[in-house]
Design an enzyme around this catalytic site. Sequence first.
Site, PDB file in Angstrom:
ATOM      1  CD  GLU A 169      -3.066  -1.077   2.164  1.00  0.00           C
ATOM      2  OE1 GLU A 169      -3.068  -0.163   2.998  1.00  0.00           O
ATOM      3  OE2 GLU A 169      -4.017  -1.886   2.039  1.00  0.00           O
ATOM      4  CD  GLU A 352      -3.842  -5.936   3.597  1.00  0.00           C
ATOM      5  OE1 GLU A 352      -4.642  -5.078   4.040  1.00  0.00           O
ATOM      6  OE2 GLU A 352      -2.623  -5.835   3.689  1.00  0.00           O
TER       7      GLU A 352
HETATM    8  C1  FCB Z   1      -4.756  -2.202   5.288  1.00  0.00           C
HETATM    9  C2  FCB Z   1      -3.417  -2.591   5.841  1.00  0.00           C
HETATM   10  C3  FCB Z   1      -3.478  -3.691   6.878  1.00  0.00           C
HETATM   11  C4  FCB Z   1      -4.671  -3.548   7.787  1.00  0.00           C
HETATM   12  C5  FCB Z   1      -5.941  -3.348   6.989  1.00  0.00           C
HETATM   13  C6  FCB Z   1      -7.181  -3.241   7.818  1.00  0.00           C
HETATM   14  O1  FCB Z   1      -4.702  -0.901   4.817  1.00  0.00           O
HETATM   15  O2  FCB Z   1      -2.568  -3.017   4.813  1.00  0.00           O
HETATM   16  O3  FCB Z   1      -2.253  -3.694   7.565  1.00  0.00           O
HETATM   17  O4  FCB Z   1      -4.447  -2.555   8.707  1.00  0.00           O
HETATM   18  O5  FCB Z   1      -5.815  -2.201   6.195  1.00  0.00           O
END
Ligand code: FCB
Length: 442
Positions: A169, A352
Site C-alpha cells: 500500500e 487483502e
Molecule cells: C490495510 C493494511 C493492513 C490492515 C488493513 C485493515 O490498509 O494493509 O495492515 O491494517 O488495512
Amino acid sequence: MPLKNTRAAFPDGFLFGTATAAYQVEGSSFGGCGPSHWDTFAATPGNVVGGENGAIACGSYNRVNDDLDLLQAGNFDAYRFSLSWSRILPEGRGAPNAEGLDYYDRLVDGALERGLKPLATLYHWDLPAALSDLGGWRNRDVADWFADYSEVVLDRVGDRLWGVGTINEPWCVSWLSHFLGLHAPGTRDIRAAARAMHFVLLAHGRAMERMRARGQQNLGIVLNHEDIYPADDSPEAKAAATREDATYNRWFLEGVFRGTYPQEALAGLGPHMPDGWQDDMALISQKLDWIGTNYYTRNLIGPRDGLWPATAHVDGPLPKTEMGWEIFPEGLTNVLKRVHSYAGGIPQFVTENGMAAPDAVANGAVQDDDRIAYIDAHFGAALAAIEAGVPLKGYFTWSLMDNFEWALGYDKRFGIVRVDFDSLERTPKASYQALKAALARN
Ligand code: FCB
C-alpha cells in the site's frame, strides 16, 4: 452459517490464503528487533488510540508454529506475511540481527512443511527509526537502503519463497503518513508527501531490479484501491472525486504500469516533486509478474473549501463495518477490472479484504456471521471479476487473527481467529470454521 461460494466455484489452482503484517502480529519487543518509526509514533501521545503499540501484539514471534497450524487446519493454500526491516536490520543498514533472520527462516520452512505457499511482503510500514532519522521516505536514498535490505532478506529465504511483494500500500506509506499524518511518521507536509509518493515507487523499482538480477521469481507489488464516486451530481463533486481518484488510485496504477503520473495529481504535487523524477519512471514501471489489490470499501467524495486537493469524504448510506467503511462488494469487481485494464494479462491477487467487527464472545466462541456474509459477498465479487475476464488467481483474507490495527490500536478486530490480548490465546471464530468448510479439498 456456511459460505455459498466455496472452493468448487473457483478455477482449479485458485489460491486461498490469509494475510498479516510483521508489526501487527509479531511483537517488536522480542528477538532483538530494532526500533521502527511505528514504535516511536505510537509512543507519542495522541497518535494511537489508548496509547497502544506493537511491542507484544499477538506474540507471533514466539507462536509462529501455532499460527501456521491454524492456517493448515483451515484448509488454506498460502500465507501472506511481511518481514520486519527493523527486526532484520536494527539500524536499517549494516549488521543483520541473526535472531531475526532465523525467525523468518523458521516461518518459511514451517509454512512449506504445512503445504502453505509463502508470499512475503518486504515492507509493511515498520521503517527502522534510524532511517527515519535520515528523512525516511522523503530521502531519495531510501530506494537504495530498501534494495540493500531486500538482498539481505533474499540471501536467507529467497530460495524458498513462493512470491515476493515489494511494498504494501504505497498510498498509505506516502499520502496517509506524510500528507494526512495519520500513520507513522505522522508528517503533514506537501513536499514530504510528494517526495514519499515518488520515492516509495522508486524503492519498489530499485528492489525489483536487484531481485531480477539475482533471478528471484514471482515478483509484484500490493496496491490499495477504493472504488471512488462523486457524492452527488454536481460538477464540483465530480471534479473532487477525480482529484481524489488521481492521488489515491491512478498515481500508483499509472506509475507502476505506464511510467506516468496523472495530471490531476501533479496539479498539486508537481511543484514539490524532486528534480528529475521523470528519469525514474522507466525503473518504476518495469515488468511485474503479478499485481496485488487490497480492497475494503468504496468512497463517496465531495468538494471542500480551501487548498488543493480540496476533497472531503461524504458519509454514505450503505451498511458499514466497525471501521465506518461502507460494505460494497461490487466495488471489488470494479477495482479488479480496473487494475486489469492497466496490468494486462499478468496474474492478479486480492491480497487483502476483510472487515472489523465487535465480535461478542459467548461461551468462548465468536459467532461473527456479519464477517461470514462479508467474505461470502466478496468471494462472489471476485468470481464476477473472473467471469468478466480478470486473471484473478487468489484471494487473501485480512486477517488470520485480530492484531494491532495501527492508529486504532487493538480495538478493531479483523481476525477470523480471536486473540485474547492478555493471554495471547487464539480462538477460531465462526468465520474461520466457515472458511475451513468452504475451502475443504474434496
Ligand atoms: C490495510 C493494511 C493492513 C490492515 C488493513 C485493515 O490498509 O494493509 O495492515 O491494517 O488495512
